[in-house]
Design an enzyme around this catalytic site. Structure first.
Site, PDB file in Angstrom:
ATOM      1  N   ASP A  93      -0.113  -0.548 -22.885  1.00 28.80           N
ATOM      2  CA  ASP A  93      -1.313   0.131 -23.395  1.00 28.80           C
ATOM      3  C   ASP A  93      -1.325   1.562 -22.858  1.00 28.80           C
ATOM      4  O   ASP A  93      -0.542   1.916 -21.971  1.00 28.80           O
ATOM      5  CB  ASP A  93      -2.544  -0.652 -22.910  1.00 28.80           C
ATOM      6  CG  ASP A  93      -3.835  -0.104 -23.480  1.00 28.80           C
ATOM      7  OD1 ASP A  93      -3.805   0.484 -24.577  1.00 28.80           O
ATOM      8  OD2 ASP A  93      -4.882  -0.261 -22.813  1.00 28.80           O
ATOM      9  N   GLU A 127       0.170   6.529 -25.244  1.00 24.65           N
ATOM     10  CA  GLU A 127       0.276   7.663 -26.184  1.00 24.65           C
ATOM     11  C   GLU A 127       0.942   8.872 -25.526  1.00 24.65           C
ATOM     12  O   GLU A 127       1.644   9.582 -26.251  1.00 24.65           O
ATOM     13  CB  GLU A 127      -1.120   8.024 -26.710  1.00 24.65           C
ATOM     14  CG  GLU A 127      -1.744   6.970 -27.601  1.00 24.65           C
ATOM     15  CD  GLU A 127      -2.199   5.730 -26.830  1.00 24.65           C
ATOM     16  OE1 GLU A 127      -2.513   5.850 -25.642  1.00 24.65           O
ATOM     17  OE2 GLU A 127      -2.210   4.647 -27.421  1.00 24.65           O
ATOM     18  N   ASP A 155      -8.621   0.154 -30.274  1.00 22.31           N
ATOM     19  CA  ASP A 155     -10.014  -0.161 -29.959  1.00 22.31           C
ATOM     20  C   ASP A 155     -10.943  -0.096 -31.162  1.00 22.31           C
ATOM     21  O   ASP A 155     -11.714   0.847 -31.325  1.00 22.31           O
ATOM     22  CB  ASP A 155     -10.509   0.757 -28.842  1.00 22.31           C
ATOM     23  CG  ASP A 155      -9.717   0.535 -27.559  1.00 22.31           C
ATOM     24  OD1 ASP A 155      -9.052  -0.519 -27.455  1.00 22.31           O
ATOM     25  OD2 ASP A 155      -9.754   1.404 -26.682  1.00 22.31           O
TER      26      ASP A 155
HETATM   27  C1  GLC Z   1      -7.755   0.223 -23.743  1.00 26.15           C
HETATM   28  C2  GLC Z   1      -7.116  -0.802 -24.658  1.00 26.15           C
HETATM   29  C3  GLC Z   1      -7.872  -2.100 -24.567  1.00 26.15           C
HETATM   30  C4  GLC Z   1      -7.907  -2.562 -23.116  1.00 26.15           C
HETATM   31  C5  GLC Z   1      -8.519  -1.494 -22.231  1.00 26.15           C
HETATM   32  C6  GLC Z   1      -8.446  -1.850 -20.764  1.00 26.15           C
HETATM   33  O1  GLC Z   1      -9.010   0.543 -24.210  1.00 26.15           O
HETATM   34  O2  GLC Z   1      -7.019  -0.351 -25.974  1.00 26.15           O
HETATM   35  O3  GLC Z   1      -7.285  -3.075 -25.389  1.00 26.15           O
HETATM   36  O4  GLC Z   1      -8.640  -3.735 -23.034  1.00 26.15           O
HETATM   37  O5  GLC Z   1      -7.835  -0.269 -22.427  1.00 26.15           O
HETATM   38  O6  GLC Z   1      -7.151  -2.041 -20.340  1.00 26.15           O
END
Ligand code: GLC
Length: 785
Positions: free
Chosen positions: A407, A410, A484
């Site tokens: 995650d 980017e 998200d």
């Molecule tokens: C980001 C991700 C989400 C995750 C959060 C905490 O917002 O997109 O899926 O739960 O980070 O790690």
């Protein structure tokens, strides 16, 4: 300051309109051929043309000098030896393969790619290739009234992108995803044009910020990059499926995922303690709700330090992973790229000492704020760093973990620009380049490091990787979820075209957070979303910290029963879905498809956003709004059977279909078949028996389906340990004929034959299996080893 009020459109805000002037490539002055590459020297730049296959041609313009043909971050194919018929005698040059013809006008230099019937695929008019002194490059192409555009990776809004401008710059967008919110996390500078039933594709191989303008002009579109070369491929199709085969020939295909990854995933930001994780798992077991994966979000870590567990919250992760496995569940922990700046943290120490973090040209490390606070970012553009990062995953694989969730790659940074300073200089395996150039591939290269590291450590087992950011080719390493979203009906609606366009962009293994991530879900939305999720390639329920819990049982028994029915339905359909995953890994075709992919002649399918197909014979028409129990369903050519009732509908019609909360409309094309398995239990997920449901036709329908199975877990299939059958079904007035066209592989599954179930068989219609009339107990046997 006033961006969020009407002040944003104050007349004094000065909407700038000054037209940007590009320098046209000019007229052609000289051409030559070097090693099968055609080189053209034009007044204002050099162009190279290179054939990759008979149907794929690459065109490169470098405003700064010689076109560079070996700097792709994404293309894995090598050019074939192509026979090209050349004609440089006339004013318009011609380069012709067995599938396409390039016509090149010399004054000014303009290229068109045509099929051999003389239809233009891409062509230039008044404007062609051009650039600016600041490094921007652009090309304009003719746009026709009947052009429809798809792909572009992960985009909000509708399926058909005509009338849109799409930008490629991987961005962490937590603020709601609106139809115009662009760009998002994944950038895939590729699109497919559908023009009167025929399709072709364009892949713009440029990692800078790019944009595709299908809006500003009525009769031309353009694509543009902030820097680098104008380097693009035209793929001639002409069927949508062929365009995808061609595009994934260039950028690669998804490796076959483990079967467990195609099951149901449950997640939450976060299940904060070992006890909570155990309790969630036990609930799934006790309630007999199928589950394969529990995700561990950032709270499992010690102060959000990657490659650690928090000793208090998760005192014995190894035992936890082991116990979960005993329940038939795997844990997938999140791993973000940011490494906490902490002189006492070994990962940070190693990164600094071994020179593994992204740095400025002058040598100082780039630091940005993410969950752990001030953090450094591994430079994944460097092989040494990728190997290091990959090896670090032994921390997880030694505990029995087989999947990772990437995650914030980017990379997301909590600052104004939302990302790393574009002036940071990446090592890029010996060709240093700025973050401005490589931003878009950072996440994918993290995926490469992770996938390859896991593969190495898992000793023959298939890894699973989920990623938020990616670029063209991300399918080679990871599944993708769409970031998200929110618990809005609109986001459920938007997820369909989003996932379909990702599939059309070569990424077959995708899905949204089921139930919605941010905001609070509700029973009805969660039920409807779970119904859809049962048929999206990636199926994970995930929600944000502070929101209502949204596991399938949180809203009471009534809703739990419906969600259980659909999650079990996913497992019932797994043999069919797994076969489609096998096809995706071989041919690059998506599992979840827009209807136009199968019916490219049917204009009604060109922007159909609220229905989708699984493979080539199943239409899912979910309910996507609250309190709705009836919806219009468009059924294309053929006859379609309601999965729930067996009712038959004539295609090329729109019907009002009734579906109460416990129901989602599913239609199967008459004369075709689907493969199903029985759900046993979470602890025992091996398929004991397989049923082929044949939707009997009677009018000469014929159908072929590639059924695929293997151990679901290892790479042994690459050594021939698989079972692949070409199943053929032919329906006639007197009988339904079932045959195995061919069989290959030497894997012997637990089931010994396929049970055959005829749906809609007419009185007097026989069933003939492999040439023998069946006595009623229909079985399809296959050869065993
Ligand atoms: C980001 C991700 C989400 C995750 C959060 C905490 O917002 O997109 O899926 O739960 O980070 O790690």
């Amino acid at each position: 300051m006033h961006e969020d009020t009407s002040f944003a459109i104050h007349p004094g805000m000065g909407q700038q309109s000054g037209a940007v002037v590009y320098r046209d490539i000019g007229r052609e002055m000289e051409h030559q051929k070097v090693n099968d590459i055609y080189l053209f020297t034009c007044e204002n730049g050099r162009v190279a043309i290179q054939f990759y296959t008979d149907s794929i041609v690459r065109i490169v313009m470098n405003p700064d000098g010689e076109p560079e043909l070996d700097r792709s971050q994404t293309v894995v194919a090598e050019p074939d030896n192509i026979i090209v018929k050349e004609d440089f005698s006339a004013d318009t040059y011609s380069l012709k393969t067995s599938k396409i013809e390039l016509k090149i006008d010399r004054e000014p230099f303009r290229v068109s790619v045509n099929d051999l019937e003389g239809n233009e695929l891409v062509s230039e008019g008044e404007r062609g290739m051009a650039y600016r002194e600041n490094g921007e490059v652009i090309v304009y192409k003719q746009m026709y009234k009947k052009d429809h555009f798809y792909g572009f990776g992960e985009k909000a809004g509708f399926l058909d992108k005509r009338g849109e401008v799409n930008e490629m710059w991987n961005t962490d967008v937590y603020a709601p995803h609106n139809p115009e919110t662009d760009p998002l996390y994944q950038s895939i500078p590729y699109f497919m044009t559908l023009r009167q039933g025929k399709a072709h594709g364009v892949y713009f191989d440029n990692t800078f910020r790019t944009s595709f303008d299908m809006r500003s002009n009525a009769d031309r579109y353009s694509f543009h990059a902030e820097g680098g070369q104008l380097d693009y491929y035209v793929m001639a199709g002409p069927k949508p499926k062929q365009v995808l085969e061609q595009y994934t020939h260039l950028t690669g295909r998804m490796p076959l995922p483990p079967k467990w990854a195609i099951g149901y995933h449950q997640s939450r930001y976060s299940y904060q303690t070992e006890e909570e994780v155990r309790e969630i798992a036990q609930n799934f077991i006790d309630r007999d709700i199928p589950i394969d994966v529990l995700h561990l979000d950032i709270h499992y870590m010690n102060g959000y330090r990657v490659f650690t567990f928090d000793n208090e919250r998760f005192p014995d992760p190894e035992q936890l992973i082991k116990d979960l496995r005993g329940m038939g569940i795997r844990a997938v922990p999140i791993v973000d790229p940011g490494v906490k700046k902490d002189p006492e943290y070994p990962v940070y120490q190693e990164g600094v000492r071994q020179n593994l973090f992204c740095k400025y040209l002058e040598g100082n490390i780039y630091f940005g704020d993410v969950w752990p606070g001030t953090s450094a970012f591994p430079d994944f553009t460097d092989e040494k760093v990728r190997n290091w990062w990959g090896r670090k995953h032994a921390f997880y694989t030694d505990m029995g973990i087989e999947g990772i969730w990437n995650d914030m790659n980017e990379p997301a940074v909590f600052n104004e620009t939302k990302t790393m300073d574009v002036e940071v200089m990446h090592s890029n395996d010996g060709n240093p380049a700025t973050h401005r150039e490589l931003h878009n591939v950072y996440g994918m290269l993290m995926g490469k490091a992770t996938y390859e590291g896991l593969k190495e450590q898992l000793d023959g087992k298939r890894p699973f990787l989920l990623t938020r950011a990616g670029f063209a080719g991300v399918q080679r390493y990871a599944a993708v979820w769409t970031g998200d979203n929110r618990s809005f009906w609109e986001h459920l609606q938007m997820s369909l075209p989003m996932v379909m366009n990702l599939g059309l962009s070569g990424v077959p293994f995708t899905g949204p957070d089921v139930g919605g991530f941010a905001h609070h879900t509700n029973a009805e939305l969660l039920v409807r979303w779970t119904q859809v999720g049962a048929f999206t390639p990636f199926f994970r329920n995930h929600s944000v910290i502070g929101s209502l819990y949204q596991e399938p049982w949180q809203f009471g028994e009534l809703y739990e029963a419906i969600m259980k029915k659909y999650i079990q339905m996913r497992y019932r359909w797994l043999p069919h879905i797994y076969s489609l995953f096998a096809q995706a890994s071989k041919e690059g075709l998506p599992v979840m498809r827009p209807l136009f992919m199968e019916f490219p002649e049917d204009e009604k399918t060109y922007n159909l956003n609220d229905q989708f197909m699984i493979g080539d014979n199943v239409i899912i028409a979910p309910i996507l709004a609250p309190s709705v129990e009836d919806r219009a369903v468009y059924l294309p050519d053929g006859e379609w059977v309601d999965y729930r009732t067996g009712d038959v509908y004539q295609g090329r019609n729109t019907y009002l279909i009734h579906a109460e909360l416990e129901d989602m409309p599913i239609f199967i094309k008459r004369g075709t078949a689907v493969m199903q398995a029985d759900w046993v239990s979470n602890q025992d997920k091996t398929w004991k028996s397989i049923t082929m449901d044949i939707y009997a036709g009677e009018q000469g329908e014929s159908y072929r389906f590639s059924y695929y199975d293997d151990d679901g877990e290892t790479f042994a299939y690459q050594q021939g340990r698989f079972l692949a059958m070409e199943i053929e079904v032919a329906s006639k007035a007197d009988a339904v004929y079932l045959d195995i066209g061919s069989q290959s592989g030497d894997y012997t599954p637990a089931y010994r034959q396929i049970d055959v179930n005829l749906i809609g068989l007419k009185q007097g219609q026989d069933v003939i299996i492999k040439g023998v009339k069946s006595n009623g107990d229909h079985k399809l046997s296959f050869s065993e080893w």
